[in-house]
Design an enzyme around this catalytic site. Structure first.
Site, PDB file in Angstrom:
ATOM      1  N   SER A 142       0.853  -1.188   0.000  1.00 43.18           N
ATOM      2  CA  SER A 142       0.000   0.000   0.000  1.00 43.18           C
ATOM      3  C   SER A 142       0.885   1.233   0.000  1.00 43.18           C
ATOM      4  CB  SER A 142      -0.883  -0.009   1.251  1.00 43.18           C
ATOM      5  OG  SER A 142      -1.478   1.253   1.481  1.00 43.18           O
ATOM      6  N   TYR A 155      -0.881  -1.072  10.502  1.00 38.76           N
ATOM      7  CA  TYR A 155      -1.152  -1.440   9.103  1.00 38.76           C
ATOM      8  C   TYR A 155      -0.019  -0.945   8.200  1.00 38.76           C
ATOM      9  CZ  TYR A 155      -3.698  -1.663   4.637  1.00 38.76           C
ATOM     10  OH  TYR A 155      -4.083  -1.932   3.342  1.00 38.76           O
TER      11      TYR A 155
END
Length: 258
Positions: A142, A155
């Site tokens: 990401s 995350y």
């Protein structure tokens, strides 16, 4: 077209993984998806079966090494080899929680799937590919992994770790016929992102979506199929000289920061 090639898509029951499974099946790959939800998997199987594209499912918890090992073994038993693997599984738990408020058990759970799980997938996929003498892997990271994000510390740490695993493995196995790359995904219209919109502003999720769009140069949220196209290119022989690469697909969002 790469008819007859076998692709394993971990996390193929939702979002980018699901779109990749559908596109790969349409292009003639032997597609196996892995995940925890049999209900979601059946939806993927059914929607592709209507188009004449068979997809197989193997229930797997990627935080469990034995299950991951068995997953790869089953794919090879089904199709004789594992040509390509896309590791797309991720948990969105903990988003919106500041670092000091994350509980230790929540950290362990998130990292167990989002980082350890990807490492386990790579471990057993690469072992099989070494036996074959060839293979290609794409891990889904990401743009959070390029730096960090408020309310997404754990995350982001996991997604950053995926990039390090990808680059390290690419160097380790470059002369053994195995390529390893990563996709750094921006904002795509997935159940995970829709959940972020709702968690951020339950009364008006669309306001959060508009905020996202305002900082993306293309002023829109990407479709999972756009990510799938990039993934299948990185996996394919069209990208035969590409390894250790972090391909950013984010509508230009991070272009001003790198």
């Amino acid at each position: 077209m790469e008819n007859g090639k076998t692709i394993l898509i971990v996390g193929g029951t939702s979002g980018i993984g699901r779109a990749t499974a559908g596109l790969a099946a349409a292009r003639g790959y032997n597609v196996v998806i892995a995940g925890r939800s049999e209900q979601k998997a059946q939806e993927v199987i059914d929607e592709n079966a209507l188009k004449g594209y068979p997809i197989q499912f193997i229930s797997t918890d990627i935080a469990n090494g034995k299950q991951v090992q068995d997953l790869v073994s089953q794919v090879v038993h089904m199709h004789g080899r594992l040509d390509y693997a896309c590791n797309s599984a991720a948990l969105d738990e903990g988003l919106g929680i500041r670092l000091a408020d994350v509980e230790e058990e929540d950290y362990d759970h998130q990292m167990g799937v989002n980082l350890k799980g990807i490492w386990l997938c790579m471990k057993y996929q690469i072992r099989q590919m070494l036996q074959q003498g060839s293979g290609s892997i794409v891990n889904i990271s990401s743009i959070n992994g390029l730096g960090g994000a408020e309310g997404a510390s754990i995350y982001s740490a996991a997604k950053s770790g995926i990039l390090a695993l990808t680059k390290s493995a690419a160097q380790e196995y470059a002369t053994e016929g195995i390529r390893v790359n990563a996709l750094c995904a921006g904002a795509f219209r997935t159940p995970m992102l829709e959940g972020v919109f709702t968690k951020t502003n339950a009364a008006d999720p669309s306001a959060v979506e508009e905020m996202y769009k305002s900082v993306i140069p293309m002023h829109r949220i990407g479709t999972p199929s756009e990510a799938a196209e990039a993934i299948l290119w990185l996996l394919s022989e069209q990208a035969s000289y590409v390894t250790g690469h972090s391909m950013i697909v984010d509508g230009g969002f991070s272009s001003s920061m790198r």
